[in-house]
Scaffold this motif. Sequence first.
Motif, PDB file in Angstrom:
ATOM      1  N   TYR A  35       0.914  -1.019   0.017  1.00 43.35           N
ATOM      2  CA  TYR A  35       0.084   0.002  -0.032  1.00 43.35           C
ATOM      3  C   TYR A  35       0.765   1.145   0.185  1.00 43.35           C
ATOM      4  CZ  TYR A  35       0.964   0.580   4.982  1.00 43.35           C
ATOM      5  OH  TYR A  35       1.580   1.062   6.116  1.00 43.35           O
ATOM      6  N   GLU A  36       0.090   2.520  -0.215  1.00 40.91           N
ATOM      7  CA  GLU A  36       1.092   3.614  -0.144  1.00 40.91           C
ATOM      8  C   GLU A  36       1.343   4.306   0.990  1.00 40.91           C
ATOM      9  OE1 GLU A  36       0.102   6.676  -3.276  1.00 40.91           O
ATOM     10  OE2 GLU A  36      -1.845   5.037  -3.920  1.00 40.91           O
ATOM     11  N   TYR A  37       2.344   3.434   1.688  1.00 37.61           N
ATOM     12  CA  TYR A  37       2.778   3.760   3.093  1.00 37.61           C
ATOM     13  C   TYR A  37       3.355   4.911   3.448  1.00 37.61           C
ATOM     14  CZ  TYR A  37       7.582   2.564   2.052  1.00 37.61           C
ATOM     15  OH  TYR A  37       8.979   2.975   1.200  1.00 37.61           O
ATOM     16  N   LYS A  38       3.832   5.807   2.265  1.00 38.97           N
ATOM     17  CA  LYS A  38       4.310   7.091   2.449  1.00 38.97           C
ATOM     18  C   LYS A  38       3.197   8.314   2.611  1.00 38.97           C
ATOM     19  CE  LYS A  38       8.295   6.480  -0.557  1.00 38.97           C
ATOM     20  NZ  LYS A  38       9.008   6.913  -2.128  1.00 38.97           N
ATOM     21  N   LYS A  39       2.037   7.829   2.490  1.00 41.39           N
ATOM     22  CA  LYS A  39       0.785   8.776   2.910  1.00 41.39           C
ATOM     23  C   LYS A  39       0.687   8.651   4.451  1.00 41.39           C
ATOM     24  CE  LYS A  39      -2.346   8.272  -0.978  1.00 41.39           C
ATOM     25  NZ  LYS A  39      -3.557   7.755  -1.371  1.00 41.39           N
ATOM     26  N   ILE A  40       0.837   7.363   5.050  1.00 39.33           N
ATOM     27  CA  ILE A  40       0.882   7.665   6.548  1.00 39.33           C
ATOM     28  C   ILE A  40       1.984   7.997   6.943  1.00 39.33           C
ATOM     29  CG2 ILE A  40       1.567   5.175   6.891  1.00 39.33           C
ATOM     30  CD1 ILE A  40      -0.327   4.997   9.298  1.00 39.33           C
ATOM     31  N   VAL A  41       3.093   7.930   6.401  1.00 32.02           N
ATOM     32  CA  VAL A  41       4.473   8.514   6.861  1.00 32.02           C
ATOM     33  C   VAL A  41       4.304  10.259   6.896  1.00 32.02           C
ATOM     34  CG1 VAL A  41       6.844   8.994   6.332  1.00 32.02           C
ATOM     35  CG2 VAL A  41       5.900   6.635   6.577  1.00 32.02           C
ATOM     36  N   LYS A  42       3.614  10.617   5.885  1.00 37.38           N
ATOM     37  CA  LYS A  42       3.579  11.925   5.680  1.00 37.38           C
ATOM     38  C   LYS A  42       2.533  12.521   6.927  1.00 37.38           C
ATOM     39  CE  LYS A  42       1.760  15.637   2.568  1.00 37.38           C
ATOM     40  NZ  LYS A  42       1.132  15.837   1.180  1.00 37.38           N
ATOM     41  N   ASP A  43       1.421  11.803   7.009  1.00 41.49           N
ATOM     42  CA  ASP A  43       0.588  12.180   8.044  1.00 41.49           C
ATOM     43  C   ASP A  43       1.001  12.168   9.721  1.00 41.49           C
ATOM     44  OD1 ASP A  43      -1.443  12.319   6.251  1.00 41.49           O
ATOM     45  OD2 ASP A  43      -2.826  10.731   6.893  1.00 41.49           O
ATOM     46  N   MET A  44       1.894  11.096   9.808  1.00 38.83           N
ATOM     47  CA  MET A  44       2.521  11.118  11.205  1.00 38.83           C
ATOM     48  C   MET A  44       3.537  12.123  11.467  1.00 38.83           C
ATOM     49  SD  MET A  44       2.823   6.989  11.174  1.00 38.83           S
ATOM     50  CE  MET A  44       3.471   6.655  12.747  1.00 38.83           C
ATOM     51  N   THR A  45       4.334  12.510  10.283  1.00 34.48           N
ATOM     52  CA  THR A  45       5.287  13.494  10.342  1.00 34.48           C
ATOM     53  C   THR A  45       4.710  14.754  10.587  1.00 34.48           C
ATOM     54  OG1 THR A  45       6.517  12.304   8.784  1.00 34.48           O
ATOM     55  CG2 THR A  45       7.214  14.453   8.894  1.00 34.48           C
ATOM     56  N   MET A  46       3.481  15.177  10.010  1.00 32.65           N
ATOM     57  CA  MET A  46       2.613  16.377  10.102  1.00 32.65           C
ATOM     58  C   MET A  46       2.243  16.469  11.541  1.00 32.65           C
ATOM     59  SD  MET A  46       0.701  16.902   6.554  1.00 32.65           S
ATOM     60  CE  MET A  46      -0.300  18.074   7.315  1.00 32.65           C
ATOM     61  N   LEU A  47       1.841  15.226  12.272  1.00 34.87           N
ATOM     62  CA  LEU A  47       1.382  15.227  13.660  1.00 34.87           C
ATOM     63  C   LEU A  47       2.540  15.289  14.606  1.00 34.87           C
ATOM     64  CD1 LEU A  47      -1.616  13.123  12.926  1.00 34.87           C
ATOM     65  CD2 LEU A  47      -1.629  15.381  13.644  1.00 34.87           C
ATOM     66  N   LYS A  48       3.756  15.446  14.228  1.00 32.75           N
ATOM     67  CA  LYS A  48       4.988  15.050  14.884  1.00 32.75           C
ATOM     68  C   LYS A  48       4.966  13.970  15.844  1.00 32.75           C
ATOM     69  CE  LYS A  48       5.086  20.314  15.181  1.00 32.75           C
ATOM     70  NZ  LYS A  48       6.057  20.231  13.930  1.00 32.75           N
ATOM     71  N   PHE A  49       4.735  12.626  15.086  1.00 36.23           N
ATOM     72  CA  PHE A  49       4.860  11.451  15.718  1.00 36.23           C
ATOM     73  C   PHE A  49       6.390  11.243  15.805  1.00 36.23           C
ATOM     74  CE2 PHE A  49       0.919   8.824  15.587  1.00 36.23           C
ATOM     75  CZ  PHE A  49       0.015   9.921  15.702  1.00 36.23           C
ATOM     76  N   PRO A  50       6.653  10.415  17.045  1.00 39.52           N
ATOM     77  CA  PRO A  50       8.390  10.077  17.091  1.00 39.52           C
ATOM     78  C   PRO A  50       8.700   9.381  15.929  1.00 39.52           C
ATOM     79  CG  PRO A  50       6.930   9.384  19.022  1.00 39.52           C
ATOM     80  CD  PRO A  50       5.934   9.816  18.096  1.00 39.52           C
ATOM     81  N   SER A  51      10.024   9.900  15.493  1.00 34.46           N
ATOM     82  CA  SER A  51      10.889   9.355  14.297  1.00 34.46           C
ATOM     83  C   SER A  51      10.704   7.791  14.323  1.00 34.46           C
ATOM     84  CB  SER A  51      11.947  10.138  14.170  1.00 34.46           C
ATOM     85  OG  SER A  51      12.748   9.927  15.313  1.00 34.46           O
ATOM     86  N   SER A  52      11.045   7.274  15.560  1.00 34.13           N
ATOM     87  CA  SER A  52      11.295   5.833  15.452  1.00 34.13           C
ATOM     88  C   SER A  52      10.124   5.285  15.323  1.00 34.13           C
ATOM     89  CB  SER A  52      11.716   5.398  17.073  1.00 34.13           C
ATOM     90  OG  SER A  52      10.675   5.929  17.964  1.00 34.13           O
TER      91      SER A  52
END
Length: 232
Positions: A205-222
Amino acid sequence: MKLAIISDIHGNLYALMKVLEDIEDQRVDSIICLGDLIGYGPHPNEVVSMIQRRNILCLKGNYDVSVVSDSYAYIRETPTNLFALPWVVNELRAANKFYLDSLPLSINLEFNGKTIKFVHGSPKAINEYLLEDDDNTTSAMAELKEDILVCAHTHIPCIKEFGSKLFINSGSVGKPKIRTPDATYCILDIDRDGNSKAIIRYVPYEYKKIVKDMTMLKFPSSLIRSIENGIE
């Protein structure tokens, strides 16, 4: 009877949507979810709503219990969970907490003469890991009264025969631990004569979409990296 078994979505809407598309292509008779709809990912309300809209039979997972109770009783108190649990507790709507709290811990079904027990962790505990070669898995299968045990929780899919009994772990839709971001789920097919066949399906699946959402919400990098590389 052809069943699709999904689990451990963990707030990953994009993975869930792609898996449900794949399931439609498999022409299954029913879908069963083994729990952990939430935790880690940024879409807890959307995931719960989608499961409800599809009328998918669903169990309660250990992360679901932890969010409803706002405690670390059923999850590890790791740096990741110290962020993820309070975030989801704050984000999840009250109606969705009520839904998760109402879910059963296990389900027993029978199809074409085969009895199946569905659990999240193990028949004994919602947060027990059953890995295919571990002693506790061998013991669980020896004690199993049903023909088939279907579980999840480990995020590692497997299918293994224990004598005449079948052990299945469906893996994880939203946060796999298989060194790839691909979602996994299981198809269990029991024919009219009671013969059972199970396969694990791997769904990109397009996992980069969730990576983008998590990054915008300042989720931990780990936590973000674990979604990207499929390593805890």
